[in-house]
Scaffold this motif. Sequence first.
Motif, short mmCIF file in Angstrom:
data_model
loop_
_atom_site.label_atom_id
_atom_site.label_comp_id
_atom_site.label_asym_id
_atom_site.label_seq_id
_atom_site.Cartn_x
_atom_site.Cartn_y
_atom_site.Cartn_z
N ILE A 88 1.34 2.90 -9.37
CA ILE A 88 0.19 3.05 -8.49
C ILE A 88 -1.03 3.42 -9.33
O ILE A 88 -0.96 4.32 -10.18
CB ILE A 88 0.46 4.16 -7.45
N ASP A 89 -2.12 2.73 -9.08
CA ASP A 89 -3.38 3.04 -9.75
C ASP A 89 -4.06 4.18 -8.99
O ASP A 89 -4.71 3.96 -7.96
CB ASP A 89 -4.27 1.79 -9.79
N ALA A 90 -3.90 5.40 -9.50
CA ALA A 90 -4.44 6.58 -8.81
C ALA A 90 -5.97 6.62 -8.84
O ALA A 90 -6.59 7.29 -8.01
CB ALA A 90 -3.86 7.85 -9.41
N LYS A 115 -9.11 13.16 -6.75
CA LYS A 115 -9.17 12.53 -8.07
C LYS A 115 -9.39 13.54 -9.20
O LYS A 115 -9.16 13.24 -10.36
CB LYS A 115 -10.29 11.49 -8.11
N TYR A 151 -5.04 7.38 0.49
CA TYR A 151 -4.60 5.99 0.50
C TYR A 151 -4.66 5.43 -0.92
O TYR A 151 -5.64 5.63 -1.65
CB TYR A 151 -5.49 5.16 1.42
N PHE A 152 -3.61 4.72 -1.30
CA PHE A 152 -3.51 4.12 -2.62
C PHE A 152 -3.36 2.61 -2.45
O PHE A 152 -2.24 2.11 -2.26
CB PHE A 152 -2.31 4.69 -3.38
N ASP A 185 0.50 5.51 1.12
CA ASP A 185 -0.32 6.62 1.60
C ASP A 185 0.46 7.92 1.48
O ASP A 185 1.70 7.93 1.43
CB ASP A 185 -0.82 6.40 3.04
N THR A 227 -2.25 6.86 -13.47
CA THR A 227 -1.21 6.18 -12.69
C THR A 227 -0.17 7.17 -12.15
O THR A 227 0.04 8.25 -12.70
CB THR A 227 -0.47 5.11 -13.51
N SER A 272 0.84 -1.20 0.00
CA SER A 272 0.00 0.00 0.00
C SER A 272 0.87 1.25 0.00
O SER A 272 2.06 1.19 0.32
CB SER A 272 -0.93 0.02 1.22
N THR A 328 -11.99 12.61 -1.34
CA THR A 328 -11.63 11.64 -2.37
C THR A 328 -11.93 12.20 -3.76
O THR A 328 -11.08 12.12 -4.67
CB THR A 328 -12.40 10.32 -2.17
N GLN A 366 -7.86 4.42 -7.91
CA GLN A 366 -8.36 3.69 -6.74
C GLN A 366 -8.10 4.42 -5.42
O GLN A 366 -8.39 3.88 -4.35
CB GLN A 366 -7.72 2.29 -6.69
N LEU A 367 -7.55 5.63 -5.49
CA LEU A 367 -7.23 6.33 -4.25
C LEU A 367 -8.49 6.63 -3.45
O LEU A 367 -9.56 6.82 -4.00
CB LEU A 367 -6.44 7.61 -4.53
#
Length: 193
Positions: free
Chosen positions: A77-79, A94, A53-54, A39, A106, A37, A90, A81-82
């Motif tokens: 990192i798949d941004a 995004k 959190y990622f 963060d 990403t 993970s 959130t 999904q943050l």
Amino acid sequence: MRWKTAKCVTALMLLCASTLGYTASTYRFRLDPVSSSVDAKVAFMGIGNRKAYFPALRGNVTLSPDQMNQIDLNVTIDATQLTADDGTTTGRLKGKDFFYVDKFPTVRFEGTQLSMTNSTNGIVRGNLTARGVTRPVALNVAFSTPPAEVRGKDPIRLTGVTTINRKDFGMTAYSLVVGKKVTITIKTRLLPT
């Protein structure tokens, strides 16, 4: 004639052994997505912190105990999904003011140089790309096993921490309430491949 043949065979065996030794001393690992993970923590209104959190990332690491100054560390990192502590934050993270995940889904770190400060701690230097901007960063890393003793058979835990200026990556919004320094922490379990 036999002496020359034996000498050639011995030289060939030594060459093969040294070549095999070099190959065997390069170990590859992949990030365990279940145990990994990221963060990001930033100051908020000067009195507290907010975290993002990622949970979705992938990557790999190549280590060579014979060449400890080199490392090949790649983390994607798949941004999209943050998450944050609430839906409004959130959504803002995004959006266009921050990670702009519709255009830049990403975040990527590519580390190429390793400087050990003791047997289990060091600094990985490389590049971080976020929101389409690439900047050099230094990642302070801690290995659960000394990299010089790695044999590529057992998992290794790796924690990395770095601090960036979010404005360097085009994230300039809300400067009166959101701090510019962001502390990023990567926690992962590396599995031998």
